[in-house]
Scaffold this motif. Structure first.
Motif, PDB file in Angstrom:
ATOM      1  N   SER A 159     -16.620 -45.073 -23.411  1.00  0.00           N
ATOM      2  CA  SER A 159     -17.077 -43.762 -23.912  1.00  0.00           C
ATOM      3  C   SER A 159     -18.202 -43.944 -24.926  1.00  0.00           C
ATOM      4  O   SER A 159     -19.198 -43.219 -24.900  1.00  0.00           O
ATOM      5  CB  SER A 159     -15.940 -43.015 -24.623  1.00  0.00           C
ATOM      6  N   ALA A 160     -18.031 -44.912 -25.807  1.00  0.00           N
ATOM      7  CA  ALA A 160     -19.054 -45.144 -26.844  1.00  0.00           C
ATOM      8  C   ALA A 160     -20.370 -45.597 -26.196  1.00  0.00           C
ATOM      9  O   ALA A 160     -21.450 -45.153 -26.590  1.00  0.00           O
ATOM     10  CB  ALA A 160     -18.548 -46.178 -27.843  1.00  0.00           C
ATOM     11  N   LEU A 161     -20.261 -46.454 -25.184  1.00  0.00           N
ATOM     12  CA  LEU A 161     -21.485 -46.920 -24.511  1.00  0.00           C
ATOM     13  C   LEU A 161     -22.170 -45.753 -23.791  1.00  0.00           C
ATOM     14  O   LEU A 161     -23.394 -45.605 -23.854  1.00  0.00           O
ATOM     15  CB  LEU A 161     -21.145 -48.041 -23.519  1.00  0.00           C
ATOM     16  N   LEU A 162     -21.358 -44.909 -23.128  1.00  0.00           N
ATOM     17  CA  LEU A 162     -21.946 -43.769 -22.402  1.00  0.00           C
ATOM     18  C   LEU A 162     -22.693 -42.851 -23.370  1.00  0.00           C
ATOM     19  O   LEU A 162     -23.792 -42.366 -23.067  1.00  0.00           O
ATOM     20  CB  LEU A 162     -20.846 -42.984 -21.665  1.00  0.00           C
ATOM     21  N   PHE A 177     -27.969 -40.837 -25.576  1.00  0.00           N
ATOM     22  CA  PHE A 177     -29.002 -40.636 -26.598  1.00  0.00           C
ATOM     23  C   PHE A 177     -30.197 -41.570 -26.437  1.00  0.00           C
ATOM     24  O   PHE A 177     -31.325 -41.179 -26.710  1.00  0.00           O
ATOM     25  CB  PHE A 177     -28.391 -40.789 -27.999  1.00  0.00           C
ATOM     26  N   GLN A 178     -29.966 -42.797 -26.000  1.00  0.00           N
ATOM     27  CA  GLN A 178     -31.067 -43.772 -25.953  1.00  0.00           C
ATOM     28  C   GLN A 178     -31.735 -43.875 -24.588  1.00  0.00           C
ATOM     29  O   GLN A 178     -32.806 -44.440 -24.471  1.00  0.00           O
ATOM     30  CB  GLN A 178     -30.560 -45.169 -26.361  1.00  0.00           C
ATOM     31  N   GLY A 179     -31.060 -43.389 -23.534  1.00  0.00           N
ATOM     32  CA  GLY A 179     -31.639 -43.499 -22.191  1.00  0.00           C
ATOM     33  C   GLY A 179     -31.517 -44.900 -21.638  1.00  0.00           C
ATOM     34  O   GLY A 179     -30.898 -45.786 -22.240  1.00  0.00           O
ATOM     35  N   MET A 180     -32.111 -45.109 -20.472  1.00  0.00           N
ATOM     36  CA  MET A 180     -32.120 -46.437 -19.840  1.00  0.00           C
ATOM     37  C   MET A 180     -33.476 -46.630 -19.192  1.00  0.00           C
ATOM     38  O   MET A 180     -34.108 -45.649 -18.779  1.00  0.00           O
ATOM     39  CB  MET A 180     -31.050 -46.510 -18.731  1.00  0.00           C
ATOM     40  N   ILE A 198     -31.382 -48.732 -14.760  1.00  0.00           N
ATOM     41  CA  ILE A 198     -30.768 -47.710 -13.889  1.00  0.00           C
ATOM     42  C   ILE A 198     -30.543 -48.273 -12.492  1.00  0.00           C
ATOM     43  O   ILE A 198     -29.489 -48.076 -11.890  1.00  0.00           O
ATOM     44  CB  ILE A 198     -31.649 -46.426 -13.839  1.00  0.00           C
ATOM     45  N   LEU A 199     -31.535 -49.021 -11.977  1.00  0.00           N
ATOM     46  CA  LEU A 199     -31.387 -49.599 -10.631  1.00  0.00           C
ATOM     47  C   LEU A 199     -30.243 -50.617 -10.618  1.00  0.00           C
ATOM     48  O   LEU A 199     -29.401 -50.622  -9.712  1.00  0.00           O
ATOM     49  CB  LEU A 199     -32.708 -50.243 -10.177  1.00  0.00           C
ATOM     50  N   SER A 221     -26.740 -36.675 -18.641  1.00  0.00           N
ATOM     51  CA  SER A 221     -27.693 -37.749 -18.934  1.00  0.00           C
ATOM     52  C   SER A 221     -28.356 -38.124 -17.613  1.00  0.00           C
ATOM     53  O   SER A 221     -27.664 -38.432 -16.633  1.00  0.00           O
ATOM     54  CB  SER A 221     -26.923 -38.951 -19.500  1.00  0.00           C
ATOM     55  N   ILE A 222     -29.681 -38.060 -17.558  1.00  0.00           N
ATOM     56  CA  ILE A 222     -30.372 -38.331 -16.287  1.00  0.00           C
ATOM     57  C   ILE A 222     -30.046 -39.725 -15.728  1.00  0.00           C
ATOM     58  O   ILE A 222     -29.696 -39.849 -14.552  1.00  0.00           O
ATOM     59  CB  ILE A 222     -31.884 -38.047 -16.413  1.00  0.00           C
ATOM     60  N   PRO A 223     -30.075 -40.800 -16.539  1.00  0.00           N
ATOM     61  CA  PRO A 223     -29.726 -42.117 -15.954  1.00  0.00           C
ATOM     62  C   PRO A 223     -28.310 -42.139 -15.382  1.00  0.00           C
ATOM     63  O   PRO A 223     -28.079 -42.748 -14.332  1.00  0.00           O
ATOM     64  CB  PRO A 223     -29.828 -43.075 -17.151  1.00  0.00           C
TER      65      PRO A 223
END
Ligand code: URA
Length: 432
Positions: free
Chosen positions: A39-42, A47-50, A55-56, A176-178
């Motif tokens: 959960s913390a990583l998600l 907030f920070q994106g990828m 993402i790939l 979150s888009i990623p």
């Protein structure tokens, strides 16, 4: 490396390595890494994106967390379509048979609805006897023989997504888009098709609220698909108002039948023509949009698109009489007409509100294990841009139990009525 170090790395905007992503997904699926750490990583990712590389890698790792479908024994180019979800979205029921009638091979795995959005599998199950759990060899045989099969997702397709999505749902990390792009594309890649056409929605009834965000999500998914060696195209379309007029399972099958017979609502027809033209071109069946649209029109007019749906229904054990005569589909015992209180122009219809109200009648699930009522729902009598007089019907609710006064009030409020004439809004924003 300890998992807390990965969380901290992302928290400060770092790029996760392939090994770190693999360790995360493997550890989470096996149960070694607990929900609270993931959960913390998600949230850090939200907030920070990828980067596109992360993402790939995440998508490929998720894709390989379970079964990967091998469609190589199906001759020709295999096509899949995906909609990011919406209210009244019966596009697959039209587009699948329509493009299969043009020669496309569509081996489609679809989902069930949750919340205010509907699912193709629930809609198909309103046809008596229709089976959505075909064994893999029967699925492949059917696509080879008639060009199309639509089944539910296999139990072990992308188990990592099942766990992650359930966690995202309760930790405020869905939007979150990623994370959305990797979730959708891991399932599309695992389902094995060569060509993937995405219908990415924006508006009140969609994950993405603006067209710009929808373009960003679509581009991220196209980049993933291209990185994985597939052909991916996207249509960006509005989900401010419900698509077509019918919302609810059997009601939507009926509207899909009407559309395949050439009589459907214009917005649904336009979306199917646009996405259908992309499918025919990417599958190498037509050279350009004009030729593709002409072929789609011909297959509707000569009855072969509707016949293809009937053929699919028969092949999957369903009662095809319901396709030839939709009056045989499940019918709710009672109806309530919701009327306008004032005259004017319909400036908008909240897709989210209509979806939620249809769900309350029993057309959708608030929780995963809720039972769906196939016959209930809402049929719009007006669309944005329509002119109404006080007392005119706005929609008809099909129900088992008469909806209470509060439901009827909220239903009326889902229709925005203004005093100035408005044009029918644009449905297709962009094609990528
Ligand atoms: N649909 C999915 O499959 N995943 C998401 O994250 C959002 C929509």
């Amino acid at each position: 490396m300890r998992f807390v170090d990965i969380i901290n790395k992302k928290k400060y905007g770092g790029q996760l390595s392939e090994e770190e992503i693999a360790g995360w997904i493997d550890g989470y699926v096996s149960g070694e890494i607990p929900d609270y750490q993931v959960s913390a990583l998600l949230m850090a990712i939200l907030f920070q994106g990828m980067t596109q590389e992360e993402i790939l890698q995440l998508t490929m790792k998720m894709m390989h967390s379970g079964d990967v479908v091998d469609l190589s024994s199906i001759e020709g180019i295999k096509v899949d379509k995906h909609s990011t979800g919406g209210v009244g979205d019966k596009t697959t029921l039209v587009l699948g048979p329509l493009t299969a009638a043009c020669g496309v091979k569509m081996a489609k795995m679809s989902g069930r609805g949750l919340g205010f959005t509907g699912g193709t599998i629930d809609k198909l199950e309103s046809i008596r006897g229709f089976r959505t759990d075909l064994p893999r060899d029967a699925f492949i045989r059917q696509v080879n023989e008639i060009g199309i099969a639509v089944i539910g997702q296999s139990g072990n397709l992308v188990p990592a997504d099942k766990k992650l999505y359930a966690l995202r749902d309760v930790t405020g990390t869905v939007d979150s888009i990623p994370l959305i792009a990797s979730s959708i594309m891991s399932k599309k890649l695992a389902a094995g098709s060569d060509v993937i056409v995405l219908d990415v929605k924006y508006g009140s009834g969609a994950f993405m609220k603006t067209p710009e965000e929808a373009v960003q999500l679509a581009q991220t998914m196209i980049d993933i698909g291209t990185g994985a060696g597939r052909k991916v195209r996207a249509v960006i379309s509005s989900m401010e108002a419900p698509l077509g007029r019918a919302v609810g399972n059997a009601l939507e099958v009926r509207e899909a039948v009407e559309t395949l017979a050439g009589r459907g609502p214009s917005d649904l027809k336009e979306l199917c023509m646009t996405a259908g033209a992309l499918i025919l071109q990417e599958a190498g069946i037509c050279r350009d949009t004009q030729e593709a649209r002409q072929m789609l029109k011909e297959k509707t007019e000569d009855g072969s698109a509707l016949e293809k749906l009937a053929q699919m229904v028969r092949a999957q054990g369903g009662d095809d009489e319901m396709i030839y005569d939709p009056a045989l589909l499940p019918q709710a015992p009672a109806q309530t007409v919701i009327t306008a209180e004032q005259s004017g122009w319909v400036t908008g219809i909240s897709a989210m509100q209509i979806g939620r109200l249809a769900m309350q009648l029993g057309a959708g699930r608030a929780r995963k294990d809720d039972v769906i009522l196939p016959d209930v729902g809402i049929v719009l009598q007006v669309k944005p841009g329509s002119r109404v007089k006080a007392g005119d019907p706005l929609c008809i609710a099909y129900h088992r139990e008469t909806p209470d006064v509060q439901w009827q009030k909220e239903c009326r409020e889902a229709f925005m009525i203004g005093q100035e004439a408005v044009k029918e809004p644009q449905l297709i924003y962009r094609i990528i």
